[in-house]
Design an enzyme around this catalytic site. Structure first.
Site, PDB file in Angstrom:
ATOM      1  N   ASP A  18       0.849  -1.183   0.000  1.00  0.00           N
ATOM      2  CA  ASP A  18       0.000   0.000   0.000  1.00  0.00           C
ATOM      3  C   ASP A  18       0.888   1.238   0.000  1.00  0.00           C
ATOM      4  OD1 ASP A  18      -2.599   1.108   0.058  1.00  0.00           O
ATOM      5  OD2 ASP A  18      -3.205  -0.354   1.566  1.00  0.00           O
ATOM      6  N   ASP A  61      -3.355   4.542  -2.543  1.00  0.00           N
ATOM      7  CA  ASP A  61      -4.471   4.984  -1.724  1.00  0.00           C
ATOM      8  C   ASP A  61      -5.047   6.294  -2.254  1.00  0.00           C
ATOM      9  OD1 ASP A  61      -5.941   4.608   0.911  1.00  0.00           O
ATOM     10  OD2 ASP A  61      -5.086   6.604   1.216  1.00  0.00           O
ATOM     11  N   GLU A  96      -6.834   2.990  -5.842  1.00  0.00           N
ATOM     12  CA  GLU A  96      -8.079   3.181  -5.096  1.00  0.00           C
ATOM     13  C   GLU A  96      -8.632   4.529  -5.547  1.00  0.00           C
ATOM     14  OE1 GLU A  96      -9.892   3.537  -0.586  1.00  0.00           O
ATOM     15  OE2 GLU A  96      -8.007   4.517  -1.116  1.00  0.00           O
ATOM     16  N   HIS A 133     -10.467  -3.302   4.056  1.00  0.00           N
ATOM     17  CA  HIS A 133     -10.232  -2.808   5.413  1.00  0.00           C
ATOM     18  C   HIS A 133     -11.099  -1.607   5.765  1.00  0.00           C
ATOM     19  CE1 HIS A 133      -7.894  -0.361   2.695  1.00  0.00           C
ATOM     20  NE2 HIS A 133      -7.804   0.568   3.625  1.00  0.00           N
ATOM     21  N   ASP A 134     -11.817  -1.053   4.799  1.00  0.00           N
ATOM     22  CA  ASP A 134     -12.616   0.158   5.023  1.00  0.00           C
ATOM     23  C   ASP A 134     -14.114  -0.098   5.025  1.00  0.00           C
ATOM     24  OD1 ASP A 134     -10.548   1.967   5.314  1.00  0.00           O
ATOM     25  OD2 ASP A 134     -10.447   2.462   3.188  1.00  0.00           O
TER      26      ASP A 134
END
Length: 640
Positions: free
Chosen positions: A188, A289, A350, A420-421
């Site tokens: 990430d 991200d 993302e 994860h969100d």
């Protein structure tokens, strides 16, 4: 190239532009307006539409949409063929198109030293879990040095590992261990913003004449009035006041995550150097991200109030697809992701707020930008947000994926249900019925089947292979997520009763996905950084590892089938039936064709009559009526 949109253009002209269509689709999605309405009134001139909607939405919304549409035309996209004009990729496919990725949230994966926090050594010790599962690549959530205000998404040093996770030597060992097993590894990379503890920001604060001062968005002013009306995604204004600098600094997320100014060439060089440094250590690529936020509208103008009310974030129209986004991504690919031998590491973006058409511009094979984009429109049904407690309709997911695939030419679809969100999808689909282990297994198997037989690149999130569900958190003190904590405080401060605020936060908290993996049936999480509460028997790795009826066994079987048959990975897709809760599609290559049939709902449905001769290979349930599909079930067959 499309002509610029003006107020005298028709709505259909706006919809003919990638960003214009996506922006209109977003308004439809968030407002719950039927999707056919914009097409029905497509002949309206935009100035007429403006007069009609102005009493509801206020001044300037139509002008904002026109600006977004034309900004898309005025970017690097104008020099390239439109999405509909591009040709499919022929010849060898990139490795990531046929791959299946597993996302690891290291803090909650495996704790090797008993300090309550998962670490790199814990991942190394469990690498065989992924080879046994049958995935092709790992994606690690942040492991770089961080004060952990947002659990690693606030980076303090891009070339160091956070102390809780281990050392740089541990990460080198993990990379080598993946490669020995035939796994690729993606990290990430968070470069829309840094931590306020990053040395760049500290230098910027200490010296207004430093080069680093231009790395961020500083604005002079007074402490009582932020420079614009933008909101932070983590509640409150998107600005922090720095008394020592007598200036405001922009932060779209937590106040300790300050946004980088990508219009500064020095920032772009720094990021490219970071990418190259990690590629030299063997990393196979990055997930970037919120990467579509890196280009902001010059001058940082105020956001439109109606857009802010609709989407919940005032100002978003000025950065979700900024004027230099395509140029910045192309430069990053060229200067950072391209190795000396000319090969490129995988570049996964993302891209919250990006729609299908804009995503296709960002990820077309011939455009030299991203390889894959994460589109989040499938995760909530129209009119809902993550904070709503409602039962998710899987028909929306399937229709979205099929629609996306129908538009694909030289681009590709990233498929995911969880990360994860976001809360766990089994809970969103089944609701309270997920408390029944049999229902939980049914829904988990169905979700696995949809994900792994759809055309695209699947991404699994840790625990998904076990049928993980939302946690029965008891109160706000159980949570650790800064977004959830800030939201709860803001709601209560605004007058919402604490019980109602808690229900809203509980519905959408990111911590549902972040509790520790259940390796054993009686695992004690009492000393972990975030405690897991679900202890339903049969949903640990220990219980499922050797159980042929388990969710884990089903994932293994699907992944093995997908790996063995190219048609199920990169083959063509054709929807051959769609009605209410039923869907069926064909996956085909020159050598074979497969049929997937699914019942997306909680009631028995009669199996569609498709007029094909097929041999059943896998079924989520066994021993039922061949003419009917059980609730939340699927059948995979091979055509004769």
């Amino acid at each position: 190239m499309s002509l610029p949109v003006t107020r005298r253009s028709r709505l259909r002209d706006l919809l003919a532009t990638p960003v214009g269509r996506d922006a209109t689709d977003k308004v439809v999605l968030f407002s719950g307006v039927p999707a056919w309405v914009p097409r029905l009134v497509g002949g309206l001139r935009l100035d007429t539409l403006d007069r009609l909607v102005r009493p509801i939405v206020g001044e300037g919304l139509v002008d904002a949409l026109i600006g977004l549409a034309n900004a898309g035309l005025g970017s690097a996209a104008q020099d390239e063929p439109s999405a509909g004009e591009r040709e499919p990729v022929t010849g060898p496919q990139p490795w990531w198109r046929s791959a299946v990725f597993a996302q690891v949230y290291p803090r909650s994966f495996a704790d090797s030293n008993g300090d309550g926090i998962g670490d790199l050594r814990g991942i190394i010790d469990h690498l065989d879990h992924f080879t046994d599962l049958g995935v092709d690549a790992l994606w690690l959530s942040p492991v770089f040095d961080s004060p952990n205000r947002d659990m690693g998404y606030d980076v303090r040093d891009y070339r160091a590992v956070m102390a809780e996770m281990g050392t740089l030597d541990d990460l080198d060992e993990l990379i080598a261990g993946c490669h020995r097993r035939g796994l690729r590894i993606v990290l990430d990379l968070v470069v829309n913003h840094t931590s306020t503890e990053h040395r760049w920001y500290q230098k910027a604060l200490a010296d207004p004449d430093s080069a680093e001062r231009g790395y961020y968005f500083f604005r002079d002013g007074n402490a009582s009035q932020p420079p614009n009306n933008w909101n932070s995604f983590f509640s409150g204004p998107a600005w922090r006041w720095e008394p020592s600098a007598n200036a405001w600094a922009l932060h779209l997320f937590d106040q300790n995550q300050v946004d980088l100014n990508w219009d500064n060439p020095a920032v772009r060089r720094e990021v490219a150097d970071i990418v190259g440094w990690w590629l030299d250590r063997g990393v196979d690529g990055f997930r970037l991200d919120v990467i579509n936020y890196i280009s902001k509208q010059p001058g940082l103008p105020d956001g439109h109030p109606f857009v802010g009310r609709l989407f919940g974030f005032t100002g978003i129209e000025h950065y979700f697809h900024g004027p230099m986004l395509h140029e910045h991504l192309a430069a990053l690919r060229r200067d950072g992701f391209t190795r000396p031998d000319g090969t490129t590491a995988v570049m996964i973006g993302e891209t919250p707020g990006i729609g299908i058409e804009t995503g296709r511009l960002l990820s077309g094979a011939g455009r030299g930008e991203l390889d894959l984009v994460f589109n989040f429109d499938a995760l909530e049904t129209p009119g809902h947000t993550r904070w709503d407690d409602y039962r998710y309709n899987l028909g929306h997911l399937v229709d979205f994926w099929l629609d996306y695939n129908a538009r694909v030419t030289d681009d590709w679809v990233a498929l995911f249900l969880e990360n994860h969100d976001n809360p766990r999808m089994v809970s969103k689909v089944a609701g309270q019925r997920a408390a029944d282990p049999a229902v939980r297994v049914r829904v988990a198997r169905l979700l696995a089947t949809l994900l792994l037989t759809m055309r695209g690149t699947p991404f699994l999130f840790q625990g998904q292979e076990l049928g993980a569900v939302n946690e029965p958190f008891r109160g706000i003190d159980d949570l650790r997520d800064v977004e959830s904590l800030n939201r709860y405080a803001e709601l209560v401060a605004g007058g919402m009763p604490a019980a109602k605020a808690w229900r809203q936060v509980l519905a959408g908290s990111r911590d549902h996905a972040r509790t520790p993996i259940r390796w054993t049936e009686h695992q004690d999480d009492s000393s972990r950084w975030l405690r897991g509460h679900d202890r339903t028997p049969g949903f640990s790795v220990e219980a499922q590892r050797d159980d042929p009826r388990s969710v884990l066994a089903w994932y293994r079987a699907l992944l093995a089938l997908r790996r063995a048959h190219l048609a199920l990975a990169t083959g063509d897709i054709e929807c051959v039936h769609r009605s209410r809760d039923l869907v069926a599609w064909l996956r085909s290559s020159p050598d074979e064709t497969w049929l997937v049939e699914a019942n997306l709902g909680g009631r028995v449905r009669r199996r569609p009559r498709l007029g094909v001769a097929a041999v059943e290979v896998l079924a989520t349930t066994t021993g039922g009526d061949a003419a009917r599909l059980a609730p939340w079930s699927a059948v995979i067959s091979r055509l004769r």
